[in-house]
Design an enzyme around this catalytic site. Structure first.
Site, PDB file in Angstrom:
ATOM      1  N   GLU B  61      -0.723  -2.446   2.592  1.00 20.64           N
ATOM      2  CA  GLU B  61       0.280  -1.414   2.849  1.00 20.64           C
ATOM      3  C   GLU B  61       1.632  -1.996   3.218  1.00 20.64           C
ATOM      4  O   GLU B  61       2.680  -1.458   2.860  1.00 20.64           O
ATOM      5  CB  GLU B  61      -0.210  -0.468   3.966  1.00 20.64           C
ATOM      6  N   HIS B 130     -10.121   7.069  10.917  1.00 16.31           N
ATOM      7  CA  HIS B 130      -9.559   7.698   9.726  1.00 16.31           C
ATOM      8  C   HIS B 130      -9.282   9.189   9.907  1.00 16.31           C
ATOM      9  O   HIS B 130      -9.344   9.950   8.947  1.00 16.31           O
ATOM     10  CB  HIS B 130     -10.504   7.496   8.528  1.00 16.31           C
TER      11      HIS B 130
END
Lengths: 466, 330
Positions: B61, B130
């Site tokens: 990322e 998450h």
């Protein structure tokens, strides 16, 4: 960042006062929106925004400001520039994490700790996470920091109770009321201590204050018999409005500096009354013609004939006025005071035009939105209290004018006409004169002319100049 | 004719239309090309625009966002998809120190017209790592625009605005909203960034909802109507900047305020709103401002516990009753 300045609203205005801010500090305002109601010595005006942006008030309502002085600014919206720091002030550990399950009794005292409200969820907590000490340890210190409601607090917090007493004055001295309720109570004159709150935790809320205020209004009527004296001193001190302060100053100035005398005449107005009715009935535009309009026209013609009346005494000299502008003393629509809207160049206008114009200028003045010149430049004034049934009275000169005509009611009277007593309509008029400017003989001639014109009203309805 | 579309389809349309309109717009992210995106938002765009404009990136990322920032500085308009907001933490330095600061550090001589799209929220048994709602991490940073659309119409209109602005925009989607249907206007339209939306007028209480919680607040408001509680619902939409005027106007009128977010309320978006309302509306408040957020725990995997940790419309109703001073029966 554009300033909003105190506008100059009239010739004599030196300072103004915001009667009410229509927008609040921090409000986003747009060009043309009314920001405030501003009062000058003569009238109140709506002050409009000249820019878009966020209002920042510099001068609170009720505080006088010199003309041209900044009373507010209109700035860019605070969030418009990304560079500008947000004021993040979330400090109070009153965060309310209400998990789904719990109808947590400790709701109001809940800090971020789930443990206080939510046993099952707390068990999910890894017990040794750095920031989260075990639930039991945490509850007590947290409660000490908070001025918490003890009533609902479960046992762990009872330990903290003494600290709260000293902190939160739980003795009953402080009244628990919402900010809105407090503000309303102050406005309505309601004593919060006398009210029982019905909001959550007994808090006094708006409805409670409104109910109390209603009750208050009704009470004295029931107990009417012994007139109850209000508490406090016998005399209530009331601040004058700017208009009232100006009137007080100018009237005292007039009476103490103008050597005045008065002349009274009585006019037969039978013809004028019927002429007025004819005009109303048959002349377009004259539907609302008044006796005052006749007087304005008569005075205007007389002033043309006697220019020495249309004159001011200023610093030892005569100022002869070319225009004939006639002020009409009227009461403002709201509150106590006096307005003098002006019909300009009345000698050049016919009766219908005077009727229409005087109605417009009076309406603008009374509505607090006078146009430029509406309240300035009079050379002579008329004050008509006839509609209140007054027989006659004397008025005080409005300097620097030299005279003012005070007009009483039209009434039926026994009058001698051609050696016989008949019923006639009469009206008494008193001219107050500044003796520095003109003299008894002129005053008498002037009044004779006004009387003649009124008694022969055809002279008033012919077009000007003919 | 405007028609009902899925939130995810509205997003896809925005991306496709903007890519057609402006060939400097390109997409970069994990699995967005061949796979069509983890939430199928970019499905079909690779075929249409090719691998140069729909870039399947490695699972890195920081590299993805760094690449996007560099290309944005040099004239492209990248739209990054972070598979979820959870993974954006790996790129947080790039976002905070570069995306948000470059224009400032370069004295305005470089812009970063960058959009980072990412879904957040919980409710899918993805457990603690998450299931984040991290709006506040981005709302905190001056130099970023942070938005959270809740309807398909806004999703499309705001994504177009986000692509067209020269500022870096954090475009916060919600996993639970992708399958929501709603009317989407025809043709090319944009929805301004930085504006809240009043979803429902009411007289007794203002509820400000953040992201999906605005949707739940609306549901709760409908049900509260039956209890004679008239709720005004404001969808915050823009987390940074905050659109204060409609909120202030509303609270001054209803005299009560409650703020709801899915994330943790302590130091949360709701904390900021509550503080700001208090500063602006103090003399109009008839009740303390209340906040509702998710349970302050790492999100449990267990389904019942997960459900218990996310605010529901029932929770909103319960707190609303308290704020307006109604006795709660439950």
């Amino acid at each position: 960042m554009p300033d909003v300045n105190m506008p100059k609203l009239s010739d004599t205005m030196e300072e103004g006062t915001v009667l009410e801010w229509k927008k609040k500090d921090g409000d986003e305002v747009h060009k043309g929106e009314v920001l405030a109601e501003v009062e000058s010595d003569k009238a109140t005006f709506d002050l409009e925004a000249e820019d878009d942006g966020v209002l920042s008030i510099k001068v609170e309502k009720g505080v006088p400001a010199k003309i041209g002085a900044p009373i507010a600014t209109i700035g860019a919206a605070s969030e418009a520039k990304p560079a500008k720091a947000d004021a993040a002030k979330a400090e109070k550990p009153k965060a309310k994490a209400e998990p789904a399950v719990a109808e947590a009794p400790a709701d109001d005292t809940a800090t971020s700790e789930v443990a206080e409200e939510e046993a099952p969820a707390a068990e999910v907590l890894p017990a040794e996470t750095a920031d989260a000490p075990s639930p039991k340890e945490k509850a007590a210190p947290a409660a000490e920091v908070l001025p918490a409601e003890t009533a609902e607090a479960p046992s762990p917090k009872e330990k903290a109770a003494p600290a709260q007493d000293s902190d939160g004055e739980a003795s009953g001295a402080a009244v628990k009321a919402s900010p809105l309720a407090k503000r309303l109570a102050a406005q309505l004159g309601v004593d919060l201590a006398s009210i029982k709150g019905t909001g959550p935790e007994g808090r006094i809320i708006r409805e409670d204050v409104e109910a109390a205020a209603k009750g208050k209004g009704g009470a004295p009527r029931q107990a009417a018999a012994p007139a109850r004296r209000p508490d406090g001193p016998d005399t209530e001190v009331v601040e004058p409005t700017r208009m009232q302060a100006t009137i007080a100053r100018r009237m005292a100035e007039s009476k103490s500096t103008v050597p005045e005398f008065t002349v009274t005449v009585e006019a037969r107005v039978d013809q004028a009354v019927s002429m007025r009715q004819q005009l109303k009935d048959s002349v377009p535009g004259a539907e609302k013609v008044t006796m005052t309009d006749f007087l304005v026209r008569a005075c205007a013609l007389a002033l043309r004939k006697f220019p020495e009346v249309n004159t001011s005494w200023v610093e030892g000299r005569f100022q002869r006025k070319r225009s004939v502008n006639i002020g009409l003393a009227v009461a403002p629509r709201q509150g106590m005071g006096l307005l003098v809207p002006v019909v300009h160049d009345a000698d050049t206008k016919d009766i219908v035009q005077i009727s229409i114009e005087s109605r417009q200028v009076i309406e603008r003045a009374r509505s607090g939105r006078p146009a430029e010149g509406d309240l300035t430049g009079a050379t002579f004034s008329v004050s008509n209290l006839g509609m209140f049934g007054v027989d006659e009275f004397t008025a005080i000169i409005n300097p620097p004018e030299a005279a003012i005509l005070a007009v009483g009611a039209i009434r039926d009277a026994a009058v001698v006409d051609g050696g016989k007593v008949v019923v006639g309509k009469v009206m008494r008029m008193t001219l107050t004169v500044d003796h520095r400017v003109f003299y008894g003989a002129t005053a008498a001639q002037f009044m004779a002319e006004v009387k003649r014109l009124l008694e022969n009203p055809v002279t008033l309805v012919v077009p000007p100049g003919s | 004719m405007p028609e009902e579309k899925l939130y995810r389809v509205a997003l896809r349309e925005a991306l496709g239309e903007e890519m057609e309109r402006d060939d400097t717009v390109y997409l970069i992210g994990e699995d967005i090309g061949k796979f069509g995106g983890a939430y199928r938002v970019t499905d079909g765009l690779l075929d249409k625009f090719g691998a140069e404009r729909v870039v399947d990136a490695p699972i890195a990322e920081e590299v993805i966002v760094g690449t996007a920032i560099g290309s944005a500085m040099l004239g492209l308009r990248p739209v990054v998809e972070m598979m979820t907001i959870n993974f954006s933490l790996v790129a947080y330095d790039q976002i905070v120190n570069n995306a948000a600061k470059i224009r400032y550090m370069f004295g305005g001589e470089a812009n970063v017209p960058l959009v980072i799209r990412m879904p957040g929220g919980a409710g899918h048994q993805l457990s603690a790592q998450h299931s984040h709602s991290l709006e506040v991490l981005y709302g905190l940073i001056p130099g970023l625009l942070v938005v959270a659309p809740t309807t398909p119409e806004d999703a499309k209109g705001m994504l177009k605005s986000a692509i067209r602005t020269n500022n870096p925009v954090m475009f916060l989607e919600s996993m639970s909203l992708y399958n929501v249907r709603g009317m989407v206007p025809d043709g090319d339209y944009t929805t301004p960034l930085g504006q809240a939306a009043v979803r429902r007028k009411g007289a007794d209480l203002t509820i400000v909802g953040v992201s999906r919680m605005a949707v739940l607040a609306n549901e709760a408001a409908k049900q509260l109507e039956e209890e004679d509680i008239d709720v005004e619902v404001i969808d915050l939409r823009s987390i940074r900047p905050i659109d204060w005027p409609p909120i202030v106007e509303s609270v001054n009128r209803t005299t009560r305020c409650m703020v709801v977010e899915e994330g943790w309320a302590t130091y949360g978006v709701t904390a900021e709103i509550a503080a700001g309302v208090q500063e602006r509306c103090f003399d109009y408040l008839d009740a303390p401002i209340r906040r509702l957020g998710g349970a302050q725990v790492p999100m449990p995997y267990s389904l019942p516990l997960e459900k218990a940790s996310i605010p529901t419309s029932e929770d909103i109703k319960r707190m609303a009753r308290k704020v307006v001073g109604r006795k709660t029966d439950a």
